[in-house]
Design an enzyme around this catalytic site. Structure first.
Site, PDB file in Angstrom:
ATOM      1  N   GLU A  16       0.847  -1.209   0.000  1.00  0.00           N
ATOM      2  CA  GLU A  16       0.000   0.000   0.000  1.00  0.00           C
ATOM      3  C   GLU A  16       0.877   1.253   0.000  1.00  0.00           C
ATOM      4  O   GLU A  16       0.531   2.246  -0.631  1.00  0.00           O
ATOM      5  CB  GLU A  16      -0.953   0.009   1.210  1.00  0.00           C
ATOM      6  CG  GLU A  16      -1.846  -1.238   1.355  1.00  0.00           C
ATOM      7  CD  GLU A  16      -2.556  -1.661   0.081  1.00  0.00           C
ATOM      8  OE1 GLU A  16      -2.995  -0.778  -0.675  1.00  0.00           O
ATOM      9  OE2 GLU A  16      -2.664  -2.867  -0.176  1.00  0.00           O
ATOM     10  N   HIS A  24       1.864   2.037  -3.465  1.00  0.00           N
ATOM     11  CA  HIS A  24       0.812   2.700  -4.244  1.00  0.00           C
ATOM     12  C   HIS A  24       0.881   4.219  -4.111  1.00  0.00           C
ATOM     13  O   HIS A  24       0.318   4.932  -4.943  1.00  0.00           O
ATOM     14  CB  HIS A  24      -0.567   2.225  -3.779  1.00  0.00           C
ATOM     15  CG  HIS A  24      -1.040   0.971  -4.460  1.00  0.00           C
ATOM     16  ND1 HIS A  24      -1.144   0.874  -5.831  1.00  0.00           N
ATOM     17  CD2 HIS A  24      -1.472  -0.221  -3.954  1.00  0.00           C
ATOM     18  CE1 HIS A  24      -1.615  -0.343  -6.139  1.00  0.00           C
ATOM     19  NE2 HIS A  24      -1.811  -1.027  -5.024  1.00  0.00           N
ATOM     20  N   TYR A  58      -1.565  -8.278 -11.140  1.00  0.00           N
ATOM     21  CA  TYR A  58      -0.454  -8.095 -10.204  1.00  0.00           C
ATOM     22  C   TYR A  58       0.829  -8.748 -10.733  1.00  0.00           C
ATOM     23  O   TYR A  58       1.858  -8.095 -10.866  1.00  0.00           O
ATOM     24  CB  TYR A  58      -0.782  -8.734  -8.847  1.00  0.00           C
ATOM     25  CG  TYR A  58      -1.865  -8.035  -8.063  1.00  0.00           C
ATOM     26  CD1 TYR A  58      -1.547  -7.210  -6.986  1.00  0.00           C
ATOM     27  CD2 TYR A  58      -3.197  -8.188  -8.386  1.00  0.00           C
ATOM     28  CE1 TYR A  58      -2.537  -6.571  -6.254  1.00  0.00           C
ATOM     29  CE2 TYR A  58      -4.199  -7.553  -7.666  1.00  0.00           C
ATOM     30  CZ  TYR A  58      -3.864  -6.744  -6.599  1.00  0.00           C
ATOM     31  OH  TYR A  58      -4.835  -6.108  -5.890  1.00  0.00           O
TER      32      TYR A  58
END
Ligand SMILES: [Zn+2]
Length: 701
Positions: A332, A335, A420
């Site tokens: 995360e 990101h 992914y």
């Protein structure tokens, strides 16, 4: 993010092909087909400068009421209608318009005429007729929409019993991919970004957090104010409100959680977050969002984690599995650069977010934890990719990096491992081409600098890559036979090549040796006894169990031996390990360990741990046992999850075959299942399992 969503198939809509902001004038690889938004025909006629939300949360009736002000500029002449994405669960009371700087009759117009039309089963089309004086090119105007929204796909109300503390209710939103049209009317496409502000009124004792760079609280008025000063797409606007407290864990980071979870969450993350942010900044340039906070959510959170800017949402269930927590938070964080700062302009190229974030996550773990650890994690995930490949067959169109959506298909159905891991392999291949991982890091830094706060298509990335490395352009790497960029993007099937993971051998070698010992007939107990699972890392253990699961069915004798060797030991380990052992138990119908499954399902009420086990139980001979456990535990499950499990229990018997036909789109994977858009799924919904439920994949993040 960590989410997979079930496909929804519905009515046909006209295919619209429009350029995104950054692919305007581009050709070939980067064509955008925005079939997923009602506003596709319209959004490029306007510039959305900013929007403001003024909301009141009412937990008693599970309702959000308020208004939204959109600040727009018409950039094309002659447009008389503004089309926004919305949802049937969002009820509009009135819409009016204002042109700042004008006076008299033009200052505030009477209510505007609007119409809501059906669009797909995940949204509607809001058509607002604009007065003639508003639509002068390049002049700003404001549209105010007063509305109430209840429990659409974006908004999850949790009664107190479903929270960790079980004393106060909680609500959170989840916008990815196209859910936020049920939160506020919007251009629900990642191609459109804007800043936003929000004012949120709540009852006493409730804390509100949003994916915003600044926040303030007025205790007297019980009003929270938020400001996101950097442009974000609609899906990254997120809110959570409940009994939340925080502890600062670094100069720019704090952990938020319910009081009963907070101490544990802080102890698990400690000083790591700032360290990971520093490593990421060394690799990819400055972190542009200011704060990096994390909020831990109750087990009803439908996915593992979501990269909402400034505020990662993550499920508290992952806290007990340290290595998964580490990977998920680092993912995360990645990101923050890939996906949030630079965003895929269309959901058909979601790999631009997830493939690059996965690559960046592994660069960070390589720097922070070494190459062997990173290779082990990659091996375990690529194993899962190949498992998914075997289930889907080589020619499934969802295995393309550039998927072509059919009209009416929910873009969330693209959430799969190809996005992914095949995306990661392509990025790794680009890195190999430039010959040096550090040179590729500098390319990624330049890519972020060039495109930050905008949305891109694959062509933008690849053109920039070839400009950055002119020698590669000269040697025509994009056309290298068998590894053409076009083929990477548009061919079905596995990655065209995979990175060298031999550095992980020191960790994966023992796993493979133990798997081989269990595969020999009969297994040699003395040789097996030389391996001690408790000295292994979680990823080694899950790789071992996944590979055993791949070899199922196992003989009853081997199952008995495995159970004697490991069952009690695995009981002491984390949930990510235990669910894998229990899946082996179910798929081999090994009744002696049935009580362990009951205990696990009584303890774990999250979708990521219940759905895969129920799917396995129901596709085998243990359906009655599953029904019994379900009735015992259903009161503690979120209504959406309850409905999903009911579907598994009562609608799948005729559909489950071990090796059925290939579906056109993917079902959820076990540890990363999706929210069921509950207002969209009725008794006739597609089953949650069936010919190709991807329970074999076993991954999260
Ligand atoms: Zn992600």
């Amino acid at each position: 993010m960590a989410q997979f969503q079930r496909p929804t198939l519905c009515c046909c809509r006209k295919v619209l092909t429009v350029p995104s902001k950054s692919c305007e004038g581009g050709q070939g690889l980067g064509q955008c087909r925005l079939v997923d938004i009602a506003s596709a025909s319209n959004f490029h006629c306007f510039k959305l400068r900013h929007f403001h939300l003024d909301l009141r949360l009412n937990f008693a009736v599970k309702e959000i009421t308020g208004w939204q002000v959109l600040e727009l500029v018409a950039i094309q002449p002659g447009v008389q209608t503004l089309v926004l994405d919305t949802h049937p669960s969002l009820l509009i009371q009135s819409i009016d318009c204002k042109v700042p700087g004008t006076t008299g009759a033009q200052d505030i117009s009477p209510s505007l005429v609007y119409r809501v039309d059906p669009f797909t089963d995940y949204g509607s089309s809001l058509n607002i007729s604009l007065p003639a004086y508003v639509i002068r090119p390049h002049r700003a105007f404001q549209i105010t929409v007063r509305y109430t929204t209840t429990d659409g796909p974006a908004i999850w109300w949790l009664d107190a019993e479903l929270t960790c503390g079980q004393t106060r209710p909680l609500v959170f939103t989840q916008g990815h991919s196209v859910c936020n049209r049920s939160f506020f009317p919007c251009f629900d496409t990642p191609a459109v970004k804007s800043t936003y502000t929000a004012t949120v009124r709540v009852p006493e004792g409730v804390t509100v957090l949003m994916s915003a760079s600044r926040s303030a609280y007025s205790k007297q008025d019980r009003v929270f104010q938020f400001s996101m000063e950097y442009p974000v797409p609609a899906y990254l606007v997120a809110l959570v409100a409940g009994d939340l407290q925080h502890v600062d864990i670094g100069p720019r980071s704090r952990v938020w959680a319910e009081p009963c979870v907070l101490t544990c969450a802080v102890s698990k993350l400690g000083g790591s977050v700032e360290r990971w942010l520093n490593v990421a900044e060394d690799l990819f340039g400055p972190y542009v969002w200011g704060r990096y906070d994390i909020v831990f959510l109750p087990p009803s959170f439908p996915i593992v984690a979501m990269e909402n800017p400034c505020l990662t949402f993550i499920i508290s269930s992952i806290l007990e599995s340290r290595e998964f927590l580490l990977i998920d938070v680092i993912h995360e964080i990645a990101h923050g650069w890939f996906g949030n700062a630079v965003t895929n302009a269309t959901w058909e190229e979601m790999w631009l977010s997830e493939g690059l974030a996965t690559y960046a996550q592994r660069r960070i773990t390589t720097e922070a934890y070494g190459e062997a650890f990173t290779c082990l994690e990659t091996v375990f995930r690529l194993d899962a990719l190949h498992r998914q490949m075997r289930l889907l067959g080589d020619n499934n169109p969802v295995s393309k990096l550039q998927v072509k959506f059919e009209p009416g298909i929910n873009p969330s159905s693209l959430m799969n491992l190809f996005t992914y891991e095949k995306g990661f392999c392509f990025v790794s291949y680009l890195s190999q081409l430039c010959g040096n991982v550090k040179r590729f890091d500098s390319f990624l830094r330049a890519y972020i600098e060039q495109f930050k706060f905008s949305s891109v298509v694959a062509q933008d990335l690849l053109d920039f890559f070839l400009c950055f490395f002119p020698e590669l352009k000269e040697s025509c790497v994009a056309q290298r036979e068998g590894l053409e960029f076009e083929r990477w993007l548009n061919a079905c099937g596995p990655p065209l090549c995979e990175p060298d993971l031999s550095a992980g051998g020191v960790l994966t070698g023992p796993v493979q040796s133990l798997c081989d010992l269990w595969a020999s007939e009969p297994p040699d107990p003395e040789a097996i006894a030389n391996f001690n699972l408790s000295s292994w890392s979680t990823f080694q253990t899950v790789l071992f169990l996944d590979r055993l699961l791949d070899r199922s069915p196992l003989s009853h004798e081997v199952m008995g031996q495995l159970s004697r060797c490991y069952s009690a030991q695995l009981d002491e380990m984390n949930a990510e390990v235990r669910i894998r052992w229990l899946q082996i138990v179910v798929r081999n119908s090994f009744y002696p360990d049935l009580p362990r499954i009951r205990g696990f399902l009584h303890k774990h009420t999250s979708r990521m741990y219940t759905v895969p086990l129920y799917e396995d139980l129901c596709s085998g001979v243990m359906k009655c046992f599953a029904a019994e456990v379900f009735y015992q535990t259903q009161a503690r499950l979120h209504p959406n999850l309850r409905r999903t499990l009911q579907q598994i229990l009562f609608q799948t018997s005729a559909l489950s075959t071990p090796t059925g036909s290939v579906p056109s789109l993917l079902h959820p994977t076990p540890s990363s299942p999706s929210p069921t858009p509950r207002d969209q799924l009725g008794p006739a919904d597609p089953p949650t399992t069936g010919t190709i439920a991807l329970r074999d994949v076993n991954v999260s993040a």
